[in-house]
Design a protein around this motif. Structure first.
Motif, PDB file in Angstrom:
ATOM      1  N   SER A  41       0.877  -1.192   0.015  1.00 41.25           N
ATOM      2  CA  SER A  41      -0.162   0.020   0.096  1.00 41.25           C
ATOM      3  C   SER A  41       0.682   1.335   0.070  1.00 41.25           C
ATOM      4  O   SER A  41       0.565   2.124  -0.837  1.00 41.25           O
ATOM      5  CB  SER A  41      -1.085  -0.027   1.179  1.00 41.25           C
ATOM      6  N   SER A  42       1.796   1.250   0.952  1.00 37.22           N
ATOM      7  CA  SER A  42       2.665   2.393   0.865  1.00 37.22           C
ATOM      8  C   SER A  42       3.619   2.433  -0.468  1.00 37.22           C
ATOM      9  O   SER A  42       3.863   3.676  -0.834  1.00 37.22           O
ATOM     10  CB  SER A  42       3.744   2.449   1.988  1.00 37.22           C
ATOM     11  N   TYR A  43       3.884   1.488  -1.187  1.00 40.83           N
ATOM     12  CA  TYR A  43       4.694   1.661  -2.524  1.00 40.83           C
ATOM     13  C   TYR A  43       3.684   2.074  -3.496  1.00 40.83           C
ATOM     14  O   TYR A  43       3.966   3.221  -4.296  1.00 40.83           O
ATOM     15  CB  TYR A  43       4.993   0.158  -2.872  1.00 40.83           C
ATOM     16  N   SER A  44       2.441   1.966  -3.534  1.00 43.96           N
ATOM     17  CA  SER A  44       1.231   2.443  -4.145  1.00 43.96           C
ATOM     18  C   SER A  44       1.326   3.947  -4.211  1.00 43.96           C
ATOM     19  O   SER A  44       1.114   4.670  -4.935  1.00 43.96           O
ATOM     20  CB  SER A  44      -0.103   1.711  -4.015  1.00 43.96           C
ATOM     21  N   ASP A  45       1.458   4.294  -2.772  1.00 42.99           N
ATOM     22  CA  ASP A  45       1.394   5.772  -2.441  1.00 42.99           C
ATOM     23  C   ASP A  45       2.480   6.551  -3.250  1.00 42.99           C
ATOM     24  O   ASP A  45       2.475   7.650  -3.541  1.00 42.99           O
ATOM     25  CB  ASP A  45       1.376   6.033  -0.883  1.00 42.99           C
ATOM     26  N   VAL A  46       3.775   5.877  -3.099  1.00 43.74           N
ATOM     27  CA  VAL A  46       4.784   6.463  -3.699  1.00 43.74           C
ATOM     28  C   VAL A  46       4.819   6.656  -5.000  1.00 43.74           C
ATOM     29  O   VAL A  46       4.889   7.811  -5.818  1.00 43.74           O
ATOM     30  CB  VAL A  46       6.141   5.603  -3.409  1.00 43.74           C
ATOM     31  N   THR A  47       4.455   5.579  -5.710  1.00 40.76           N
ATOM     32  CA  THR A  47       4.184   5.655  -7.293  1.00 40.76           C
ATOM     33  C   THR A  47       2.969   6.742  -7.509  1.00 40.76           C
ATOM     34  O   THR A  47       3.192   7.438  -8.665  1.00 40.76           O
ATOM     35  CB  THR A  47       3.931   4.304  -8.020  1.00 40.76           C
ATOM     36  N   TYR A  57       2.082   9.440  -5.899  1.00 36.43           N
ATOM     37  CA  TYR A  57       2.667  10.992  -5.711  1.00 36.43           C
ATOM     38  C   TYR A  57       3.486  11.224  -6.717  1.00 36.43           C
ATOM     39  O   TYR A  57       3.737  12.390  -7.092  1.00 36.43           O
ATOM     40  CB  TYR A  57       3.117  10.948  -4.168  1.00 36.43           C
ATOM     41  N   ALA A  58       4.278  10.345  -7.078  1.00 36.02           N
ATOM     42  CA  ALA A  58       5.452  10.563  -7.956  1.00 36.02           C
ATOM     43  C   ALA A  58       4.870  11.098  -9.323  1.00 36.02           C
ATOM     44  O   ALA A  58       5.095  12.016 -10.184  1.00 36.02           O
ATOM     45  CB  ALA A  58       6.519   9.261  -8.309  1.00 36.02           C
ATOM     46  N   GLN A  59       3.910  10.225  -9.621  1.00 37.62           N
ATOM     47  CA  GLN A  59       2.915  10.535 -11.000  1.00 37.62           C
ATOM     48  C   GLN A  59       2.318  11.887 -10.532  1.00 37.62           C
ATOM     49  O   GLN A  59       2.256  12.794 -11.878  1.00 37.62           O
ATOM     50  CB  GLN A  59       1.746   9.469 -11.063  1.00 37.62           C
ATOM     51  N   GLU A  60       1.818  12.372  -9.744  1.00 38.91           N
ATOM     52  CA  GLU A  60       1.439  13.493  -9.572  1.00 38.91           C
ATOM     53  C   GLU A  60       2.389  14.765  -9.716  1.00 38.91           C
ATOM     54  O   GLU A  60       2.264  15.806 -10.335  1.00 38.91           O
ATOM     55  CB  GLU A  60       0.561  13.646  -8.223  1.00 38.91           C
ATOM     56  N   LEU A  61       3.583  14.406  -9.098  1.00 35.41           N
ATOM     57  CA  LEU A  61       4.852  15.253  -9.137  1.00 35.41           C
ATOM     58  C   LEU A  61       4.984  15.490 -10.695  1.00 35.41           C
ATOM     59  O   LEU A  61       5.164  16.751 -11.250  1.00 35.41           O
ATOM     60  CB  LEU A  61       6.015  14.886  -8.575  1.00 35.41           C
ATOM     61  N   PHE A  62       5.196  14.432 -11.573  1.00 36.15           N
ATOM     62  CA  PHE A  62       5.530  14.840 -12.995  1.00 36.15           C
ATOM     63  C   PHE A  62       4.304  15.443 -13.946  1.00 36.15           C
ATOM     64  O   PHE A  62       4.590  16.248 -14.439  1.00 36.15           O
ATOM     65  CB  PHE A  62       5.620  13.445 -13.525  1.00 36.15           C
ATOM     66  N   LEU A  63       3.113  14.990 -13.259  1.00 39.63           N
ATOM     67  CA  LEU A  63       2.171  15.742 -13.999  1.00 39.63           C
ATOM     68  C   LEU A  63       1.768  17.100 -13.734  1.00 39.63           C
ATOM     69  O   LEU A  63       1.389  18.062 -14.544  1.00 39.63           O
ATOM     70  CB  LEU A  63       0.708  14.688 -13.789  1.00 39.63           C
ATOM     71  N   GLY A  64       1.933  17.503 -12.420  1.00 45.94           N
ATOM     72  CA  GLY A  64       2.082  18.899 -11.962  1.00 45.94           C
ATOM     73  C   GLY A  64       3.036  19.687 -11.987  1.00 45.94           C
ATOM     74  O   GLY A  64       3.332  20.582 -10.861  1.00 45.94           O
ATOM     75  N   MET A  65       4.279  19.486 -12.529  1.00 43.71           N
ATOM     76  CA  MET A  65       5.480  20.068 -12.582  1.00 43.71           C
ATOM     77  C   MET A  65       5.495  21.332 -12.863  1.00 43.71           C
ATOM     78  O   MET A  65       5.942  22.091 -12.190  1.00 43.71           O
ATOM     79  CB  MET A  65       6.442  19.134 -13.620  1.00 43.71           C
ATOM     80  N   ALA A  66       4.457  21.931 -13.860  1.00 51.43           N
ATOM     81  CA  ALA A  66       4.335  23.379 -14.024  1.00 51.43           C
ATOM     82  C   ALA A  66       3.772  24.002 -12.863  1.00 51.43           C
ATOM     83  O   ALA A  66       4.270  25.182 -12.767  1.00 51.43           O
ATOM     84  CB  ALA A  66       3.387  23.440 -15.226  1.00 51.43           C
ATOM     85  N   VAL A  67       2.792  23.473 -12.448  1.00 49.04           N
ATOM     86  CA  VAL A  67       2.236  24.275 -11.324  1.00 49.04           C
ATOM     87  C   VAL A  67       3.231  24.231 -10.187  1.00 49.04           C
ATOM     88  O   VAL A  67       3.356  25.345  -9.469  1.00 49.04           O
ATOM     89  CB  VAL A  67       0.724  23.355 -10.819  1.00 49.04           C
ATOM     90  N   ILE A  68       3.896  23.326  -9.836  1.00 44.82           N
ATOM     91  CA  ILE A  68       4.992  23.120  -8.718  1.00 44.82           C
ATOM     92  C   ILE A  68       5.880  24.193  -8.834  1.00 44.82           C
ATOM     93  O   ILE A  68       6.286  25.041  -7.784  1.00 44.82           O
ATOM     94  CB  ILE A  68       5.702  21.701  -8.725  1.00 44.82           C
ATOM     95  N   ARG A  69       6.468  24.537 -10.081  1.00 43.04           N
ATOM     96  CA  ARG A  69       7.517  25.351 -10.321  1.00 43.04           C
ATOM     97  C   ARG A  69       6.797  26.870 -10.440  1.00 43.04           C
ATOM     98  O   ARG A  69       7.657  27.774  -9.916  1.00 43.04           O
ATOM     99  CB  ARG A  69       8.052  25.087 -11.713  1.00 43.04           C
TER     100      ARG A  69
END
Length: 403
Positions: free
Chosen positions: A13-19, A21-33
């Motif tokens: 379950s925690s590994y699923s959370d990591v993947t 969140y990593a996907q959210e980071l890549f998709l939301g890179m423009a907003v994060i920056r």
């Protein structure tokens, strides 16, 4: 073994959370920056990853304890056997031949015992995975057919519809009744959580409506084959999902095998106003013409217009638009509305927060907390001085401030 299984389930379950969140980071890179949140996002990722690390470490701790015990126990038994049998030989209770035979039997048993110990670890990890997979296996399977017909264009009747999600304590739709004549342009407005999008999910049978609540003509929606129903409805949303292929391929995504093409890709693109700024990418065949993942190389308004062109190309008897105009500029909105209002061979149900898009609707339904509180044409609702009138005044006030 039960402890190992429960810890393995937590680790997965925690590994699923990591993947995730990593996907959210890549998709939301423009907003994060744009918000300068790289450090905050990195710290949160470290926190999620540390939890995954600890959960996997718990699995390793039990596994590292189980494995040595599995290998040590047989040899401890072998050593005890040597001691006991040795004493028996000294006391004359056992012959040397019997001792050798007994040791041979013990050695034959040691291998399977060690294998059983290793198998227990693998088995518990597998059972933990199976428990997570069973959640998906238990979901009802939809039967989809390729070659299906369309529903005829008929009136839609919704009678006393009540619906609640399985995870919700309160119904999201309460005693909703609507009559939608065939070929009509129907508008739906209301605040967040008022049940508008849920109604579309019921019409598409993504969520199952109660029996005797929704009818296409005289046929209950539950009696319509799922493939026939969905092939009869075109759909466009405010957050379209685009494929990493060309714009032409995205438009013809809704094409049904064996269906006579009553509309070309160019006609659908023209109706959606795509030729105004995307003509070269629609007609080109270069690698450049393929969209990036999620359509991130086109604007939000362009993504919505591609989604609308896809819905137009399907040319289904019923068209559902779920706030599909939210990112459109004024020029594109006027062009698409003119196209929709001239179409009398299709029933159009449109959810929109931009109320000017519904001024020409045959009927507008106002939703509030799951109820229909008002209905009528644009002018009739303005005369009632109710919720719709308030929404129009608020929107006009916002437009005047922008100007």
């Amino acid at each position: 073994s039960k402890h190992l299984r429960s810890r393995q389930k937590k680790a997965q379950s925690s590994y699923s959370d990591v993947t995730e969140y990593a996907q959210e980071l890549f998709l939301g890179m423009a907003v994060i920056r744009a918000f300068n949140k790289e450090y905050t996002s990195w710290k949160r990722f470290i926190k999620v990853n540390e939890k995954n690390y600890e959960n996997n470490l718990d699995v390793v701790r039990i596994d590292s304890l189980l494995t040595p015990l599995t290998y040590m126990a047989p040899f401890v038994c072998y050593a005890l056997n040597m001691y006991v049998c040795g004493q028996a030989i000294i006391n004359g209770e056992l012959t040397v031949g019997e001792f050798v035979a007994l040791n041979g039997y013990v050695m034959l048993v040691i291998g399977p015992i060690m294998a059983i110990g290793s198998l227990t670890s693998v088995l518990q990890k597998g059972l933990a995975s199976l428990e997570r997979m069973e959640e998906f296996f238990e979901l009802p399977q939809e039967e989809i057919q390729e070659q299906v017909g369309h529903l005829p264009l008929e009136d839609i009747h919704i009678e006393g519809l009540n619906f609640a999600y399985a995870t919700s304590k309160e119904p999201i739709l309460k005693d909703v009744s609507m009559h939608i004549p065939k070929g009509a342009f129907i508008g739906i407005v209301g605040g967040p959580g008022s049940g508008k999008s849920t109604l579309f999910k019921l019409l598409l049978d993504i969520q199952h409506a109660p029996k005797h609540s929704i009818y296409f003509g005289s046929t209950d929606i539950q009696d319509i084959p799922l493939s026939t129903l969905r092939h009869s409805i075109a759909y466009a949303s405010s957050t379209p999902s685009l494929l990493s292929v060309s714009i032409r391929d995205n438009i013809q995504f809704g094409y049904t095998n064996g269906k006579d093409l009553s509309m070309t890709i160019e006609e659908a693109a023209q109706r959606a106003g795509l030729f105004r700024d995307l003509e070269e990418r629609i007609e080109g065949n270069r690698k450049y013409d393929h969209l990036e993942e999620g359509g991130t190389d086109v604007s939000g308004g362009q993504r919505q217009r591609i989604s609308l062109a896809r819905a137009f190309f399907k040319d289904a008897p019923y068209l559902l638009l779920d706030d599909a105009f939210s990112a459109l500029d004024a020029h594109s909105l006027c062009h698409i509305l003119d196209t929709l209002r001239s179409n009398t061979e299709q029933t159009i149900i449109c959810i929109s927060q931009r109320l000017e898009a519904l001024e020409g609707a045959d009927c507008i339904y106002v939703f509030h907390e799951g109820h229909i509180v008002e209905s009528g044409t644009h002018s009739e609702l303005l005369q009632q001085k109710g919720m719709y009138h308030q929404l129009v005044m608020l929107q006009k006030r916002g437009d005047s401030h922008e100007n």
